[in-house]
Design an enzyme around this catalytic site. Structure first.
Site, mmCIF file in Angstrom:
data_model
loop_
_atom_site.group_PDB
_atom_site.id
_atom_site.type_symbol
_atom_site.label_atom_id
_atom_site.label_comp_id
_atom_site.label_asym_id
_atom_site.label_seq_id
_atom_site.Cartn_x
_atom_site.Cartn_y
_atom_site.Cartn_z
ATOM 1 N N TYR A 155 -4.142 8.262 36.061
ATOM 2 C CA TYR A 155 -3.102 7.810 36.989
ATOM 3 C C TYR A 155 -3.715 7.352 38.308
ATOM 4 C CZ TYR A 155 1.381 8.048 39.536
ATOM 5 O OH TYR A 155 2.499 7.768 40.287
ATOM 6 N N GLY A 158 -5.983 4.488 37.693
ATOM 7 C CA GLY A 158 -5.104 3.427 37.187
ATOM 8 C C GLY A 158 -4.388 2.734 38.333
ATOM 9 N N LYS A 159 -3.841 3.526 39.242
ATOM 10 C CA LYS A 159 -3.115 2.938 40.380
ATOM 11 C C LYS A 159 -4.081 2.263 41.352
ATOM 12 C CE LYS A 159 1.219 3.974 39.486
ATOM 13 N NZ LYS A 159 2.294 2.959 39.399
ATOM 14 N N ARG A 196 7.760 18.506 37.583
ATOM 15 C CA ARG A 196 7.451 18.333 39.003
ATOM 16 C C ARG A 196 7.976 19.525 39.785
ATOM 17 N NH1 ARG A 196 6.290 12.476 40.586
ATOM 18 N NH2 ARG A 196 4.658 13.761 41.451
ATOM 19 N N GLY A 217 0.009 28.826 46.112
ATOM 20 C CA GLY A 217 1.206 28.237 46.732
ATOM 21 C C GLY A 217 0.970 27.776 48.165
ATOM 22 N N THR A 220 -0.095 22.003 50.200
ATOM 23 C CA THR A 220 1.061 21.381 50.865
ATOM 24 C C THR A 220 1.433 20.043 50.218
ATOM 25 O OG1 THR A 220 -0.225 20.099 52.476
ATOM 26 C CG2 THR A 220 0.347 22.371 53.086
ATOM 27 N N ASP A 283 -5.893 19.478 41.516
ATOM 28 C CA ASP A 283 -4.607 19.494 42.241
ATOM 29 C C ASP A 283 -4.900 19.381 43.748
ATOM 30 O OD1 ASP A 283 -1.624 20.671 41.379
ATOM 31 O OD2 ASP A 283 -2.118 20.984 43.487
ATOM 32 N N ARG A 287 -1.262 17.242 51.409
ATOM 33 C CA ARG A 287 -0.874 15.833 51.355
ATOM 34 C C ARG A 287 0.252 15.591 52.350
ATOM 35 N NH1 ARG A 287 1.012 14.356 45.825
ATOM 36 N NH2 ARG A 287 -1.134 14.024 45.226
HETATM 37 N N1 UDP Z 1 3.623 22.988 41.320
HETATM 38 C C1 UDP Z 1 3.908 24.349 41.269
HETATM 39 N N2 UDP Z 1 4.803 24.771 40.331
HETATM 40 C C2 UDP Z 1 5.440 23.930 39.458
HETATM 41 C C3 UDP Z 1 5.134 22.553 39.543
HETATM 42 C C4 UDP Z 1 4.222 22.125 40.486
HETATM 43 O O1 UDP Z 1 3.390 25.168 42.047
HETATM 44 O O2 UDP Z 1 6.249 24.412 38.656
HETATM 45 C C5 UDP Z 1 2.683 22.532 42.366
HETATM 46 C C6 UDP Z 1 1.559 21.620 41.849
HETATM 47 O O3 UDP Z 1 0.452 22.380 41.412
HETATM 48 C C7 UDP Z 1 1.257 20.816 43.099
HETATM 49 C C8 UDP Z 1 2.612 20.685 43.797
HETATM 50 O O4 UDP Z 1 3.412 21.741 43.273
HETATM 51 O O5 UDP Z 1 0.374 21.506 43.945
HETATM 52 C C9 UDP Z 1 3.296 19.363 43.546
HETATM 53 O O6 UDP Z 1 3.317 19.128 42.168
HETATM 54 P P1 UDP Z 1 4.048 17.878 41.501
HETATM 55 O O7 UDP Z 1 3.706 17.901 40.053
HETATM 56 O O8 UDP Z 1 5.477 17.877 41.872
HETATM 57 O O9 UDP Z 1 3.429 16.611 42.204
HETATM 58 P P2 UDP Z 1 1.922 16.155 42.589
HETATM 59 O O10 UDP Z 1 0.936 17.211 42.204
HETATM 60 O O11 UDP Z 1 1.732 14.910 41.846
HETATM 61 O O12 UDP Z 1 2.002 15.987 44.065
#
Ligand code: UDP
Length: 326
Positions: A155, A158-159, A196, A217, A220, A283, A287
């Site tokens: 991804y 790719g982007k 998500r 957790g 950010t 991860d 952000r």
């Molecule tokens: N995340 C989490 N629990 C979940 C789903 C996601 O703690 O059930 C975390 C994930 O590891 C990341 C953040 O939330 O750090 C955002 O995840 P998401 O998949 O929504 O988007 P992205 O990682 O693409 O920003």
């Protein structure tokens, strides 16, 4: 032989939306139709859902086509919004090679269409082009820290190549491009099962199930409500052709994932508890968009605070769960 027939005046604009049955795509289609445009939607329904566009079945200004944008498509339109691509990590990693192909071939195909028809083209890029960023908040001039061989690379890279193609079409063919780097966006029509963080937490909280926090957790994210994002797309498309981006779009309000979980529990009155799971590979730790460029060039910034957007999103998922239970 002369004819008395007069060609009727054209509607305001004709737009093509790829990924029209998706979360952002379907919200954008609604907006374009409300503004009086004619809209063609494309989707292969890999992650898009017919339920998102079912209410438009009898709309004479909307036409939905099942099409996979890895194959060429041609339509005479004024504007193309290229949103087709799975965007949730579990979905885009499920068939990683397909994801890279969608990013590359899909963008190549819409660029070809824009070149041939002269349509303006807005391409959905992502904050993922910054990878796990060493610069915070992220400005558009930051070139990113992406692992090219990791599980997110299909991804992210790719982007990145999608952006490369856009700027090479600009340089070589003077195609009108508009590259938007979308940061985490949420709201009605997110897929309840796509993994998500906002959708997972709300669905878990509404069912009083454990809230799954990946890692500690403390990572950010910045969450933008969908209506704000659609406003941004429209402002970008309507801006002068010289405004090509890349432009960050997102809400600069920054929250830890744990804060989000606590907020969702409080707002739903849930008895859910937090449970901690392994952090997925690569991860990003933090952000947040720097949206100075969007403010200056488009006079755009989000107006909906996380609490307000969550209220609407929680209502949406209550409806989804009630329907599933019926
Ligand atoms: N995340 C989490 N629990 C979940 C789903 C996601 O703690 O059930 C975390 C994930 O590891 C990341 C953040 O939330 O750090 C955002 O995840 P998401 O998949 O929504 O988007 P992205 O990682 O693409 O920003």
């Amino acid at each position: 032989m002369s004819s008395n027939y007069t060609i009727p005046p054209r509607p305001q604009k004709r737009a093509l939306v790829t990924g029209a049955a998706g979360f952002l795509g379907s919200n954008l289609v609604d907006r374009l139709l409300a503004e009086g445009h004619e809209v063609i939607g494309l989707d292969n329904y890999y992650t898009g859902r017919k339920a998102n566009i079912a209410h438009l079945a009898n709309n004479p200004h909307f036409e939905m086509v099942r099409h996979d944008i890895r194959e060429t498509y041609l339509a005479e339109v004024d504007e193309i919004y290229h949103l087709a691509c799975p965007a949730s990590p579990p979905f885009y990693q499920n068939n990683a090679i397909a994801t890279t192909k969608i990013c590359f071939l899909g963008t190549l195909n819409v660029l070809g269409m824009a070149k041939r028809t002269g349509a303006k083209l807005l391409v959905a890029s992502t904050s993922e082009v910054y990878g796990d960023p060493e610069q915070h908040p992220q400005t558009e001039s930051y070139v990113g820290a992406v692992n090219p061989i990791g599980p997110r690379a299909c991804y992210d890279e790719g982007k990145r190549v999608a952006e490369t193609l856009c700027f090479d079409y600009k340089r070589q063919h003077d195609t009108t491009i508009k590259v938007v780097r979308i940061f985490n966006t949420y709201g009605p029509r997110m897929n309840a099962d796509d993994g998500r963080v906002v959708s997972n937490f709300i669905v878990q909280a509404l069912q009083n199930q454990d809230i799954t926090i990946y890692g500690d957790g403390e990572q950010t994210r910045s969450f933008c409500y969908v209506d704000d994002m659609i406003n941004g797309f429209r402002a970008f498309m309507d801006a002068d052709d010289s405004v090509m981006g890349p432009i960050n779009m997102g809400n600069p309000g920054e929250f830890t994932v744990k804060e989000l979980a606590e907020k969702v529990i409080a707002m739903t009155g849930s008895s859910s508890k937090l449970t901690f799971k392994e952090l997925p590979a690569d991860d990003p730790k933090q952000r947040r968009p720097d949206i100075t460029r969007a403010k200056e060039l488009l006079d755009w910034q989000p107006t909906i605070k996380l609490d307000q957007g969550l209220v609407k999103t929680i209502e949406f998922f209550k409806g989804v769960l009630a329907q599933q239970a019926a």
